[in-house]
Scaffold this active site. Structure first.
Site, PDB file in Angstrom:
ATOM      1  CG  PHE A 123      -1.862   0.953   1.230  1.00  0.00           C
ATOM      2  CD1 PHE A 123      -3.181   0.791   0.536  1.00  0.00           C
ATOM      3  CD2 PHE A 123      -1.934   2.112   1.972  1.00  0.00           C
ATOM      4  CE1 PHE A 123      -4.066   1.792   0.552  1.00  0.00           C
ATOM      5  CE2 PHE A 123      -2.876   3.125   1.765  1.00  0.00           C
ATOM      6  CZ  PHE A 123      -4.057   2.777   0.946  1.00  0.00           C
ATOM      7  CE1 TYR A 218      -9.652   4.544   5.385  1.00  0.00           C
ATOM      8  CE2 TYR A 218      -8.874   5.334   7.190  1.00  0.00           C
ATOM      9  CZ  TYR A 218      -8.606   5.186   6.135  1.00  0.00           C
ATOM     10  OH  TYR A 218      -7.590   5.103   5.287  1.00  0.00           O
ATOM     11  CE  LYS A 219      -8.505   1.114   4.096  1.00  0.00           C
ATOM     12  NZ  LYS A 219      -7.273   0.885   3.981  1.00  0.00           N
ATOM     13  NE  ARG A 363     -10.206  -2.252  -3.276  1.00  0.00           N
ATOM     14  CZ  ARG A 363      -9.732  -1.431  -2.398  1.00  0.00           C
ATOM     15  NH1 ARG A 363      -8.569  -2.026  -1.774  1.00  0.00           N
ATOM     16  NH2 ARG A 363     -10.152  -0.245  -2.084  1.00  0.00           N
TER      17      ARG A 363
HETATM   18  C1  LIG Z   1      -6.132   2.082   3.945  1.00  0.00           C
HETATM   19  C2  LIG Z   1      -4.889   1.783   4.240  1.00  0.00           C
HETATM   20  C3  LIG Z   1      -4.003   2.529   4.977  1.00  0.00           C
HETATM   21  C4  LIG Z   1      -4.636   3.978   5.014  1.00  0.00           C
HETATM   22  O1  LIG Z   1      -3.655   4.853   5.907  1.00  0.00           O
HETATM   23  P1  LIG Z   1      -4.261   6.390   6.379  1.00  0.00           P
HETATM   24  O2  LIG Z   1      -3.094   6.838   7.097  1.00  0.00           O
HETATM   25  O3  LIG Z   1      -5.604   5.911   7.190  1.00  0.00           O
HETATM   26  O4  LIG Z   1      -4.779   6.777   5.205  1.00  0.00           O
HETATM   27  C5  LIG Z   1      -2.698   2.306   5.186  1.00  0.00           C
HETATM   28  N1  LIG Z   1      -2.626   1.203   5.007  1.00  0.00           N
HETATM   29  C6  LIG Z   1      -3.008   0.098   4.275  1.00  0.00           C
HETATM   30  C7  LIG Z   1      -2.419  -1.279   3.930  1.00  0.00           C
HETATM   31  C8  LIG Z   1      -4.486   0.437   4.138  1.00  0.00           C
HETATM   32  O5  LIG Z   1      -5.157  -0.433   3.275  1.00  0.00           O
END
Ligand SMILES: *Cc1c(COP(=O)(O)O)cnc(C)c1O
Length: 400
Positions: A123, A218-219, A363
């Site tokens: 990511f 938030y997921k 997705r």
């Molecule tokens: C969604 C996600 C993030 C999000 O990071 P934020 O700091 O909340 O923007 C980080 N790592 C992974 C693997 C994610 O899927």
């Protein structure tokens, strides 16, 4: 799976009543809870109470009446979802900021180990933050390698192995216990990003012997847009690792107002500044809304939804890039198609909300809390029609 078969499966699904705990707009099939979980009904009342009573009436007294302890309290509610003890998890900052704190802490633990190993295609924020974090420590370097080169890249100069448990595009899952062992065999620490696993599949950090973890609120935890994130440090490391963002809320005695920093006990030291209480309340309500749901039941239903969607994908000739074996993936499905971007736009137009991931990935999050078999069947029908519309159309070329 016909629509009638799908309805029969929904009628027999013991998790079906959970759907009523969420606000789901009419005419929408929501397959994007892996990016932003929907609004739990209970969050409306919880945030109203936070604003009207706790803030409006109790004013500053609320800090002593529950706000100050909220990072540890809410962390304790995340702990059972990730196989951690309640005093190993704290809710604070964003996933990005927490990654920074832990990467720097891991690098400072042993100056002889200067390398952070991660995966190319991880990511983006994980790699971006790691790039910034290694630059803060003398000699620190980031080495990102493809998945099949990871095992060989880990050696006696490795301070930290940084991996996302479930890949945000392909859904592929690392074997947490095996990779934790691999890192430990080389004397390195491991940091798991659980953003795409927490609340979706069983996670057992302590069972795997993991060292550190971060994850997103938030997921799959439905904590609301930009919800605070969490951070885990195994109990055995808590006294040794230092938070480089040494803010007053992580101080042993914040209200002694001393000049010198003194790290707080346990996980408290990973706090930095004042917790955002509106967002904290929403995350806590999201967690309370699913506290009684067994993760095994969620994972079982998620696998069944996946199989139904994968079969539909096979029938229309879509290339599924998510692993077929449920033990090797998270809870979303992903397909590759040269017209993925246009296809997803057409799906969203028809009320089927998934997402497009560059360059050619469709997705779909299959969150069993509120997604049913009829949703999957309807989404698959719409997908089949839209894919048929794109048959024979040349793929979009690069823009000159
Ligand atoms: C969604 C996600 C993030 C999000 O990071 P934020 O700091 O909340 O923007 C980080 N790592 C992974 C693997 C994610 O899927």
């Amino acid at each position: 799976m016909t629509l009638d078969e799908a309805r029969a499966r929904d009628a027999a699904d013991p998790l079906r009543p959970l759907r009523d705990r969420f606000v789901l707009p009419d005419g929408v099939i929501y397959l994007d809870g892996n990016s932003l979980g929907p609004l739990p009904r209970a969050t409306l009342a919880a945030n109203r109470d936070l604003v009207e009573r706790q803030w409006g009436e109790r004013l500053i007294r609320s800090w002593d009446e529950g706000w100050m302890g909220s990072p540890a309290r809410i962390g304790g509610k995340i702990a059972p979802w990730i196989g951690a003890d309640a005093d190993e998890v704290i809710v604070t900052d964003s996933t990005s900021a927490n990654l920074f704190k832990l990467i720097v802490a891991a690098l400072r633990r042993d100056p002889a180990r200067t390398v952070v190993i991660s995966e190319t295609g991880n990511f983006p924020t994980d790699l971006h933050i790691a790039e910034g974090a290694v630059a803060c420590v003398p000699g620190g370097t980031l080495r990102a390698v493809p998945r099949d080169a990871l095992a060989d890249a880990i050696d006696d100069r490795t301070a930290l192995v940084l991996l996302s448990h479930v890949h945000y595009k392909t859904s592929a899952r690392f074997d947490m216990a095996a990779w934790t062992r691999r890192a430990h065999d080389a004397g390195a620490l491991i940091l798991w990003d659980l953003s795409h696993s927490v609340g979706a599949i069983p996670v057992d950090l302590n069972g795997a012997g993991a060292d550190m973890a971060v994850g997103c609120g938030y997921k799959f935890l439905n904590g609301g847009p930009g919800a605070p994130a969490f951070l885990y440090v195994a109990e055995r490391h808590q006294a040794q690792l230092a938070n480089p963002i040494s803010g007053w809320m992580g101080h042993a005695r914040p209200f002694a107002f001393t000049d010198a920093y003194e790290a707080g006990a346990g996980m408290e030291r990973w706090r930095a500044g004042t917790p955002p209480m509106l967002a904290m309340a929403a995350l806590e309500a999201g967690l309370d809304a699913i506290a009684d749901v067994p993760i095994e039941a969620l994972a079982t239903k998620s696998a069944a939804l996946f199989d139904a969607f994968a079969a539909a994908g096979d029938a229309i000739g879509l290339k599924c890039i998510a692993p077929r074996d449920p033990a090797e993936r998270g809870s979303h499905i992903a397909f590759r198609h040269p017209h993925a971007c246009a296809i997803m736009a057409a799906l969203v137009e028809r009320g089927v909300i998934g997402d497009f991931r560059d360059p050619d990935i469709l997705r779909f999050g299959l969150t069993p809390l509120y997604v049913g078999f009829e949703d999957v069947a309807r989404a698959a029908l719409a997908l089949a029609e839209i894919v048929a519309d794109h048959r024979g159309v040349a793929p979009p070329g690069p823009i000159a």
